[in-house]
Scaffold this motif. Structure first.
Motif, short mmCIF file in Angstrom:
data_model
loop_
_atom_site.label_atom_id
_atom_site.label_comp_id
_atom_site.label_asym_id
_atom_site.label_seq_id
_atom_site.Cartn_x
_atom_site.Cartn_y
_atom_site.Cartn_z
N ALA A 67 85.66 -22.17 64.05
CA ALA A 67 84.98 -21.09 64.77
C ALA A 67 83.95 -21.64 65.74
N GLU A 68 83.22 -22.66 65.35
CA GLU A 68 82.25 -23.29 66.24
C GLU A 68 82.97 -23.92 67.45
N ASN A 69 84.09 -24.57 67.20
CA ASN A 69 84.84 -25.19 68.30
C ASN A 69 85.33 -24.13 69.29
N THR A 70 85.77 -22.99 68.74
CA THR A 70 86.23 -21.91 69.62
C THR A 70 85.07 -21.34 70.41
N ALA A 71 83.95 -21.14 69.76
CA ALA A 71 82.79 -20.55 70.42
C ALA A 71 82.20 -21.46 71.50
N THR A 73 83.93 -23.55 73.38
CA THR A 73 84.89 -23.84 74.46
C THR A 73 84.36 -23.22 75.76
N PRO A 74 84.27 -24.01 76.86
CA PRO A 74 83.66 -23.49 78.10
C PRO A 74 84.33 -22.24 78.62
N ILE A 75 85.66 -22.20 78.58
CA ILE A 75 86.33 -21.04 79.16
C ILE A 75 86.01 -19.77 78.38
N VAL A 76 85.83 -19.93 77.07
CA VAL A 76 85.51 -18.76 76.24
C VAL A 76 84.11 -18.26 76.59
N ARG A 77 83.15 -19.18 76.67
CA ARG A 77 81.78 -18.77 76.94
C ARG A 77 81.67 -18.19 78.35
N ASP A 78 82.30 -18.87 79.31
CA ASP A 78 82.18 -18.39 80.67
C ASP A 78 82.82 -17.01 80.83
N ARG A 79 84.00 -16.82 80.27
CA ARG A 79 84.71 -15.54 80.44
C ARG A 79 83.94 -14.41 79.76
N ILE A 80 83.39 -14.66 78.59
CA ILE A 80 82.67 -13.61 77.86
C ILE A 80 81.35 -13.32 78.57
N GLU A 96 93.49 -19.66 73.63
CA GLU A 96 92.43 -20.38 72.92
C GLU A 96 92.42 -20.06 71.42
N VAL A 97 92.60 -18.78 71.12
CA VAL A 97 92.59 -18.42 69.69
C VAL A 97 93.87 -18.90 69.01
N ASP A 98 94.98 -18.90 69.77
CA ASP A 98 96.22 -19.42 69.17
C ASP A 98 96.08 -20.91 68.88
N ARG A 99 95.40 -21.61 69.80
CA ARG A 99 95.20 -23.04 69.57
C ARG A 99 94.31 -23.27 68.34
N ALA A 100 93.33 -22.41 68.15
CA ALA A 100 92.47 -22.55 66.98
C ALA A 100 93.25 -22.38 65.67
N VAL A 101 94.17 -21.39 65.71
CA VAL A 101 95.01 -21.17 64.52
C VAL A 101 95.90 -22.37 64.28
N ALA A 102 96.48 -22.88 65.33
CA ALA A 102 97.41 -24.00 65.17
C ALA A 102 96.69 -25.26 64.69
N LEU A 103 95.48 -25.49 65.18
CA LEU A 103 94.75 -26.71 64.80
C LEU A 103 94.21 -26.64 63.37
N SER A 104 93.81 -25.47 62.96
CA SER A 104 93.13 -25.36 61.64
C SER A 104 94.05 -24.94 60.51
N GLY A 105 95.20 -24.37 60.86
CA GLY A 105 96.06 -23.84 59.81
C GLY A 105 95.57 -22.51 59.27
N ALA A 106 94.65 -21.86 60.02
CA ALA A 106 94.12 -20.58 59.58
C ALA A 106 95.17 -19.49 59.74
N GLN A 159 82.50 -17.27 60.53
CA GLN A 159 82.10 -16.58 61.77
C GLN A 159 80.93 -17.33 62.41
N VAL A 160 81.04 -17.52 63.75
CA VAL A 160 80.01 -18.24 64.53
C VAL A 160 79.69 -17.39 65.76
N PRO A 161 78.41 -17.18 66.11
CA PRO A 161 78.07 -16.38 67.30
C PRO A 161 78.34 -17.15 68.60
N ILE A 162 78.72 -16.39 69.65
CA ILE A 162 78.85 -16.94 71.01
C ILE A 162 77.61 -16.48 71.76
N LEU A 163 76.76 -17.42 72.13
CA LEU A 163 75.45 -17.10 72.70
C LEU A 163 75.45 -17.29 74.21
N SER A 164 74.65 -16.50 74.88
CA SER A 164 74.43 -16.66 76.32
C SER A 164 73.40 -17.75 76.56
#
Length: 551
Positions: A67-71, A73-80, A96-106, A159-164
């Motif tokens: 979750a921290e890795n996803t949060a 990610t530059p494209i995630v922060r910039d887009r949000i 991005e979220v599909d990649r997180a699932v694939a990397l973690s096995g979540a 769960q990890v917050p995405i901060l401005s």
């Protein structure tokens, strides 16, 4: 069926065979299987609990990291941050979220709005759904992991917050994985577990089978229910028979004591398991009950305690050819002995009358011959002599003894003693008022047995004399002195305790006369003592307290 009997038994106890499922081996087997099942369930529960805890600790940290890795990610922060209300953000950030699932096995990766609305998800069907953040602190700017229900599946969520750039919470990156099933947790570590449990079960079954065979051999092939039935029958028989039964092992400890024996010996049920000489049984009975190293094993005898006359029969008890103790049966012969004593006293009177009948017949024949010869003066002298002699004997007794039954006994005993060559004399200081009929009967028993004993031992002595003294001044005192050999000091208690045996070749005294003396005396709260006379012979003294007489 199983028949249980004994070579001395009069009845055969028949016990039905127990079905297989109720046999001892089957019960041990069932019990062993139950133990194995309980152990298996307990071990499985512990294993599941440990695996769940390990999964939560290990995978929880993994969910936070993804979750921290996803949060971050530059494209995630910039887009949000640049387009907060972009309706196409779900499509843009889906890789991005599909990649997180694939990397973690979540199982699921999502980006949630601060209010819990799903904006991006690896499962497109969840877009727009609302998630209850519950105890999560991610909407406050803190990372969190814990348990939550997602679409009905119990899952571990990170769960990890995405901060401005200003530190405000723009969104929440959420990664979750469902908990594995119980079977999956067991299968992960179950192979070795099942092996050891199976091995333990097999060893337990073998041990239970061997143990059941050993127990069955020691219980003579009887099952548990049969043993219980035998024990119940044994207790019922022992405690219902009228005769007393007491068993003593080789160490002198009481092993069996039925109700009748408790009553006859004056002991309680707590005497079982204790030594026979420590429970308060009369010493004379203890001597018979204790298994001796030498002497006869089988003994029949009559013993008088202070309150009872007991007829005892002792037999050796054996098991497997080895002696394990003795079993003694006993009957209360108190009333029979008392009747025997009274009968003996009355018999002595009858014997006296019979002897006097012969004596009077001889005297009448003499008188008849003198009359035929015309010797009338000789007839007168003979009749006068006989009358004076009879009057002297009667007057010597009746002047001092006012009770007719006791007086008649003394007169009869005087005549019987004279036939044996023994002089029976009443002491000049003797005095006895009329007695209550019941007391007179007991006094006759006491006096008759003491006099018989004294006459017997005085026959053949130098003086051949027996003296009787009776005094009712303070209670009632009866003294009998003889000219016999006396009583050794070490036998002065035994002569009142042990009576005759039922076997003629076993010595034990002349009878239970002296035992009756002590028994009757004890019933009246009195005492009996024996001592030696200064010139030789025995001196018996009986004291009855509170004896009632009629003035």
């Amino acid at each position: 069926m199983t028949q249980v009997t004994h070579k001395y038994a009069k009845e055969v106890l028949v016990i039905k065979n127990i079905p297989l499922l109720r046999s001892l081996a089957a019960q041990f087997l069932a019990f062993q299987l139950m133990v194995v099942a309980v152990v298996l369930v307990a071990v499985a529960a512990v294993s599941v609990a440990q695996s769940t805890s390990e999964f939560r600790e290990a995978r929880g940290a993994r969910m936070i990291a993804v979750a921290e890795n996803t949060a971050s990610t530059p494209i995630v922060r910039d887009r949000i941050e640049q387009v907060p209300a972009d309706p196409f953000v779900g499509r843009t950030l889906a890789p991005e979220v599909d990649r997180a699932v694939a990397l973690s096995g979540a199982s699921l990766a999502e980006i949630l709005a601060p209010d819990g609305t799903v904006r991006v998800s690896s499962d497109p069907s969840r877009l727009g759904a609302h998630v209850d953040l519950g105890p999560s602190r991610a909407d406050e700017g803190r990372a969190w992991f814990g348990d939550a229900e997602i679409d009905g599946t119990h899952s571990l969520v990170g769960q990890v917050p995405i901060l401005s750039t200003d530190g405000d919470v723009l969104a929440v990156a959420s990664v979750s994985e469902g908990y594995p099933s119980v079977w999956a947790l067991l299968s992960g570590a179950g192979e070795r577990l099942l092996f050891y449990l199976g091995l333990g079960a097999a060893l337990g079954l073998i041990a239970s089978y061997l143990l059941s065979r050993r127990i069955k051999r020691h219980t003579r092939g009887l099952e548990v229910a049969e043993i219980a039935s035998l024990a119940d029958h044994r207790e019922a028989l022992l405690h219902s028979i009228r005769e007393g039964v007491i068993a003593v092992n080789n160490d002198g400890e009481i092993t069996v004591l039925n109700d009748s024996a408790q009553e006859l010996l004056g002991v309680g049920a707590d005497a079982v398991g204790r030594r026979v000489d420590t429970v308060g049984i009369d010493p004379s009975v203890v001597e018979l009950l204790l298994p001796g190293e030498t002497g006869r094993s089988d003994t029949d005898t009559v013993i008088a305690t202070t309150t009872r006359v007991l007829a005892l029969s002792r037999r050796a008890a054996t098991s497997g050819g080895e002696r394990i103790g003795t079993v003694t049966t006993m009957r209360d012969s108190t009333e029979l002995a008392a009747l025997q004593g009274q009968l003996s006293s009355h018999k002595s009177v009858t014997d006296t009358l019979r002897a006097q009948t012969h004596e009077f017949a001889n005297q009448l024949h003499t008188i008849s011959g003198l009359v035929q010869l015309g010797e009338y003066d000789a007839v007168r002298d003979l009749v006068g002599t006989l009358t004076r002699r009879r009057a002297e004997i009667s007057d010597a007794v009746t002047q001092r003894i006012s009770d007719p039954a006791v007086a008649a006994l003394l007169i009869a005993k005087t005549s019987l003693a004279a036939e044996s060559g023994v002089a029976l004399e009443l002491a000049p200081e003797s005095h006895l008022a009329p007695l209550d009929p019941a007391l007179a009967t007991d006094v006759i028993t006491l006096l008759g047995n003491l006099i018989d004993n004294a006459v017997d031992v005085s026959v053949g002595s130098a003086r051949r004399r027996v003296e009787v003294a009776i005094d009712d001044g303070d209670g009632l005192r009866i003294e009998v002195r003889d000219s016999g050999p006396g009583v050794p000091e070490n036998l002065r208690e035994a002569i009142f305790a042990r009576g005759v045996t039922s076997k003629p070749d076993v010595p034990g005294g002349r009878g239970i006369g002296l035992a009756l003396v002590r028994l009757v005396t004890a019933q009246h709260g009195g005492s009996v003592d024996v001592a030696d006379m200064p010139g030789g012979g025995a001196h018996f003294t009986v004291r009855l307290q509170g004896a009632r007489t009629h003035a």
